[in-house]
Design a protein around this motif. Structure first.
Motif, PDB file in Angstrom:
ATOM      1  N   PRO A 144       0.845  -1.211   0.000  1.00  0.00           N
ATOM      2  CA  PRO A 144       0.000   0.000   0.000  1.00  0.00           C
ATOM      3  C   PRO A 144       0.873   1.251   0.000  1.00  0.00           C
ATOM      4  O   PRO A 144       1.895   1.305   0.685  1.00  0.00           O
ATOM      5  N   HIS A 145       0.486   2.234  -0.805  1.00  0.00           N
ATOM      6  CA  HIS A 145       1.275   3.462  -0.868  1.00  0.00           C
ATOM      7  C   HIS A 145       0.346   4.646  -1.107  1.00  0.00           C
ATOM      8  O   HIS A 145      -0.819   4.465  -1.505  1.00  0.00           O
ATOM      9  N   PRO A 146       0.840   5.846  -0.865  1.00  0.00           N
ATOM     10  CA  PRO A 146      -0.025   7.035  -0.947  1.00  0.00           C
ATOM     11  C   PRO A 146      -0.224   7.585  -2.348  1.00  0.00           C
ATOM     12  O   PRO A 146      -0.444   8.783  -2.517  1.00  0.00           O
ATOM     13  N   GLU A 166      28.171   9.578 -11.327  1.00  0.00           N
ATOM     14  CA  GLU A 166      28.123  10.066  -9.951  1.00  0.00           C
ATOM     15  C   GLU A 166      26.967  11.021  -9.696  1.00  0.00           C
ATOM     16  O   GLU A 166      26.802  11.519  -8.587  1.00  0.00           O
ATOM     17  N   ARG A 167      26.162  11.299 -10.705  1.00  0.00           N
ATOM     18  CA  ARG A 167      25.082  12.271 -10.556  1.00  0.00           C
ATOM     19  C   ARG A 167      23.731  11.557 -10.456  1.00  0.00           C
ATOM     20  O   ARG A 167      23.554  10.452 -10.979  1.00  0.00           O
ATOM     21  N   MET A 168      22.776  12.207  -9.802  1.00  0.00           N
ATOM     22  CA  MET A 168      21.429  11.642  -9.722  1.00  0.00           C
ATOM     23  C   MET A 168      20.389  12.749  -9.585  1.00  0.00           C
ATOM     24  O   MET A 168      20.673  13.837  -9.082  1.00  0.00           O
ATOM     25  N   TRP A 169      19.192  12.431 -10.060  1.00  0.00           N
ATOM     26  CA  TRP A 169      18.056  13.342  -9.988  1.00  0.00           C
ATOM     27  C   TRP A 169      16.830  12.547  -9.554  1.00  0.00           C
ATOM     28  O   TRP A 169      16.711  11.355  -9.864  1.00  0.00           O
ATOM     29  N   GLY A 170      15.927  13.205  -8.851  1.00  0.00           N
ATOM     30  CA  GLY A 170      14.739  12.519  -8.358  1.00  0.00           C
ATOM     31  C   GLY A 170      13.454  13.185  -8.804  1.00  0.00           C
ATOM     32  O   GLY A 170      13.367  14.416  -8.873  1.00  0.00           O
ATOM     33  N   MET A 171      12.454  12.378  -9.135  1.00  0.00           N
ATOM     34  CA  MET A 171      11.128  12.910  -9.435  1.00  0.00           C
ATOM     35  C   MET A 171      10.074  12.046  -8.759  1.00  0.00           C
ATOM     36  O   MET A 171      10.216  10.836  -8.641  1.00  0.00           O
ATOM     37  N   ARG A 172       9.037  12.719  -8.283  1.00  0.00           N
ATOM     38  CA  ARG A 172       7.892  12.017  -7.714  1.00  0.00           C
ATOM     39  C   ARG A 172       6.888  11.776  -8.832  1.00  0.00           C
ATOM     40  O   ARG A 172       6.483  12.713  -9.533  1.00  0.00           O
ATOM     41  N   ASP A 214      13.429   2.646  -8.993  1.00  0.00           N
ATOM     42  CA  ASP A 214      12.100   2.958  -8.491  1.00  0.00           C
ATOM     43  C   ASP A 214      12.000   2.609  -7.014  1.00  0.00           C
ATOM     44  O   ASP A 214      12.256   1.458  -6.619  1.00  0.00           O
ATOM     45  N   PHE A 215      11.616   3.599  -6.214  1.00  0.00           N
ATOM     46  CA  PHE A 215      11.471   3.429  -4.770  1.00  0.00           C
ATOM     47  C   PHE A 215      10.018   3.694  -4.377  1.00  0.00           C
ATOM     48  O   PHE A 215       9.405   4.652  -4.854  1.00  0.00           O
ATOM     49  N   LEU A 216       9.501   2.857  -3.490  1.00  0.00           N
ATOM     50  CA  LEU A 216       8.125   2.977  -3.039  1.00  0.00           C
ATOM     51  C   LEU A 216       8.102   3.211  -1.532  1.00  0.00           C
ATOM     52  O   LEU A 216       8.720   2.454  -0.778  1.00  0.00           O
ATOM     53  N   PRO A 217       7.410   4.282  -1.062  1.00  0.00           N
ATOM     54  CA  PRO A 217       7.342   4.519   0.384  1.00  0.00           C
ATOM     55  C   PRO A 217       6.536   3.429   1.075  1.00  0.00           C
ATOM     56  O   PRO A 217       5.536   2.947   0.535  1.00  0.00           O
ATOM     57  N   ASP A 218       6.978   3.044   2.275  1.00  0.00           N
ATOM     58  CA  ASP A 218       6.277   1.976   3.003  1.00  0.00           C
ATOM     59  C   ASP A 218       5.223   2.505   3.966  1.00  0.00           C
ATOM     60  O   ASP A 218       4.558   1.726   4.656  1.00  0.00           O
ATOM     61  N   GLY A 219       5.050   3.831   4.004  1.00  0.00           N
ATOM     62  CA  GLY A 219       4.064   4.427   4.889  1.00  0.00           C
ATOM     63  C   GLY A 219       4.545   4.623   6.302  1.00  0.00           C
ATOM     64  O   GLY A 219       3.828   5.174   7.148  1.00  0.00           O
ATOM     65  N   GLU A 220       5.762   4.189   6.582  1.00  0.00           N
ATOM     66  CA  GLU A 220       6.318   4.302   7.930  1.00  0.00           C
ATOM     67  C   GLU A 220       7.658   5.033   7.916  1.00  0.00           C
ATOM     68  O   GLU A 220       8.450   4.905   8.846  1.00  0.00           O
ATOM     69  N   GLY A 221       7.928   5.769   6.855  1.00  0.00           N
ATOM     70  CA  GLY A 221       9.173   6.521   6.762  1.00  0.00           C
ATOM     71  C   GLY A 221      10.290   5.799   6.051  1.00  0.00           C
ATOM     72  O   GLY A 221      11.368   6.369   5.852  1.00  0.00           O
ATOM     73  N   TYR A 267      10.932   0.874  -0.133  1.00  0.00           N
ATOM     74  CA  TYR A 267      11.238  -0.368  -0.828  1.00  0.00           C
ATOM     75  C   TYR A 267      11.925  -0.017  -2.151  1.00  0.00           C
ATOM     76  O   TYR A 267      11.522   0.934  -2.836  1.00  0.00           O
ATOM     77  N   LEU A 268      12.930  -0.782  -2.531  1.00  0.00           N
ATOM     78  CA  LEU A 268      13.518  -0.676  -3.866  1.00  0.00           C
ATOM     79  C   LEU A 268      12.794  -1.678  -4.753  1.00  0.00           C
ATOM     80  O   LEU A 268      12.873  -2.889  -4.532  1.00  0.00           O
ATOM     81  N   LEU A 269      12.040  -1.178  -5.740  1.00  0.00           N
ATOM     82  CA  LEU A 269      11.217  -2.050  -6.570  1.00  0.00           C
ATOM     83  C   LEU A 269      12.002  -2.692  -7.697  1.00  0.00           C
ATOM     84  O   LEU A 269      11.907  -3.896  -7.926  1.00  0.00           O
ATOM     85  N   GLU A 270      12.766  -1.898  -8.441  1.00  0.00           N
ATOM     86  CA  GLU A 270      13.504  -2.443  -9.578  1.00  0.00           C
ATOM     87  C   GLU A 270      14.450  -1.400 -10.140  1.00  0.00           C
ATOM     88  O   GLU A 270      14.375  -0.209  -9.795  1.00  0.00           O
ATOM     89  N   ALA A 271      15.337  -1.859 -11.012  1.00  0.00           N
ATOM     90  CA  ALA A 271      16.271  -0.981 -11.713  1.00  0.00           C
ATOM     91  C   ALA A 271      16.024  -1.112 -13.209  1.00  0.00           C
ATOM     92  O   ALA A 271      15.984  -2.219 -13.743  1.00  0.00           O
TER      93      ALA A 271
END
Length: 313
Positions: free
Chosen positions: A188-190, A201-207, A252-259, A262-266
Motif C-alpha cells: 500500500p502506498h499514498p 556520480e550524478r542523480m536526480w529525483g522525481m515524484r 524505483d522506490f516505493l514509500p512503506d508508509g512508515e518513513g 522499498y527498492l522495486l527495480e532498476a
C-alpha cells in the motif's frame, strides 16, 4: 585524421521513431557524431578473429554504443544480441550499459534476487512455474498481489490480483502460455513513488503521482514533479548501481508508509523525457558529456588484449 583528434563516433541502438535518439542527436552537436543502429542488423563473423557489424564493422567505426531500446525477441535473439554487445566490449567499444549489467537489470527476478542478497529492502516476491505453486504463494503473501512479466517495462503486462478465483484463472493462463509466474506482495502506498535517475556520480529525483491508479508510470498518465532524494534513498541508489554495475539507470522506490522505502527495480534503459521536464535538467546533454568523457579516458588507456581499436580515418 588521428583517432584521438576526431570527434567520437557513437552508435545508438534505437527505434526508427525514437524521441530519445533525436534528443541525443541534438545534445551531441559539436561533441560527437551519432548514428542510429538496429538490433536486428547485428551480425558476427568468426574465423580470423571476431568481426561484429551492423552494416559496417562496429569496432572499426564506433567508439561507443548506447543502448536505447530492448526490443522483444526469441530467447536465441536476445541471447545473441547480448553476446554481440559483449564481443564489442571485448574489442574496446564502450557499451552503455554494459551487456552483463543489462542482462541483470532486464531480468526482474535475477536483479531483485541480487539486490535482496546484497541487503536491500525489496517487496516479498515469489517466482514459480505452475499455477498450483502460484496459488499457494498467493494464499501466503496475499490477499493482494501484483503479477508482472519478468521482462518488460512502462507498466506493460502488470496487474493487481485480489480475488482467489481471478488469481486461479490468471496463473493457469500464464502456465498454459509457457510463462514464468512472478508475483509480489502489494505494498500500500499514498499514490506516488520516487524515480531516481542515476548517471555516473550524478542523480536526480522525481515524484510520480497517479490520482486514479496504483500504477505510477508516466506512459499511463501519471504526473511528475521534482522531488528531493532522501539521504538513505541516495545511498541505496549508489550502492545498487555498484551492485548491478550500471552506468545509467532509473531506480524505483516505493514509500512503506512508515518513513522507509522499498527498492522495486532498476531500469537499465531508462526514459528521461518526463524527468528532464520535472527536474529542469538536460539529461541527453548530461549523458553525452558522460559518454564522451568515458571515451576520452578509454582513448588514453591501452586496448584490451587482442583488440586493435578503431582505425584512423
Amino acid at each position: 585524421m588521428n583517432r584521438s583528434a576526431r570527434l567520437p563516433r557513437i552508435g545508438v541502438l534505437a527505434n526508427a521513431d525514437s524521441w530519445y535518439f533525436q534528443d541525443l542527436q541534438r545534445a551531441a552537436r559539436g561533441k560527437a557524431l551519432l548514428e542510429r543502429l538496429e538490433f536486428s542488423s547485428l551480425q558476427s563473423r568468426i574465423g580470423a578473429g571476431e568481426s561484429i557489424s551492423a552494416e559496417t564493422i562496429l569496432s572499426e567505426n564506433f567508439d561507443a554504443v548506447i543502448v536505447r531500446t530492448m526490443p522483444l525477441g526469441s530467447l536465441e535473439q536476445v541471447v545473441f544480441r547480448m553476446d554481440a554487445l559483449a564481443g564489442l566490449e571485448r574489442q574496446g567499444v564502450l557499451i552503455i550499459n554494459p551487456p552483463k549489467s543489462m542482462e541483470l537489470a532486464i531480468d526482474k527476478y535475477l536483479s531483485l534476487s541480487k539486490l535482496s542478497a546484497a541487503g536491500y529492502r525489496v517487496p516479498q516476491t515469489h517466482v514459480c512455474q505452475t499455477w498450483q505453486d502460484a496459488m499457494a504463494a498467493f494464499e501466503e503473501i496475499g490477499p493482494s498481489v501484483v503479477v508482472k512479466p519478468i521482462f518488460g517495462g512502462e507498466g506493460r503486462g502488470i496487474m493487481r490480483v485480489e480475488d482467489a478465483d481471478l488469481a486461479h484463472r490468471v496463473f493457469k493462463t500464464l502456465q498454459q502460455m509457457g510463462q514464468i509466474i512472478y508475483l509480489q506482495k502489494f505494498v500500500p502506498h499514498p499514490g506516488y513513488d520516487l524515480r531516481v535517475l542515476v548517471l555516473g556520480e550524478r542523480m536526480w529525483g522525481m515524484r510520480r503521482t497517479s490520482a486514479d491508479s496504483w500504477r505510477t508510470n508516466l506512459s499511463r498518465g501519471a504526473s511528475a514533479t521534482l522531488a528531493p532524494i532522501p539521504d538513505d534513498v541516495a545511498q541505496v541508489a549508489r550502492q545498487a548501481m555498484q551492485t548491478l554495475e550500471l552506468s545509467i539507470a532509473g531506480l524505483d522506490f516505493l514509500p512503506d508508509g512508515e518513513g522507509g522505502w522499498y527498492l522495486l527495480e532498476a531500469n537499465a534503459v531508462p526514459g528521461w523525457k518526463g524527468l528532464s521536464a520535472a527536474c529542469d535538467v538536460d539529461v541527453a546533454a548530461e549523458l553525452m558529456d558522460y559518454v564522451v568523457a568515458r571515451i576520452n579516458d578509454q582513448r588514453k588507456a591501452p586496448y584490451p588484449s587482442g583488440a586493435s581499436g578503431p582505425e584512423s580515418c
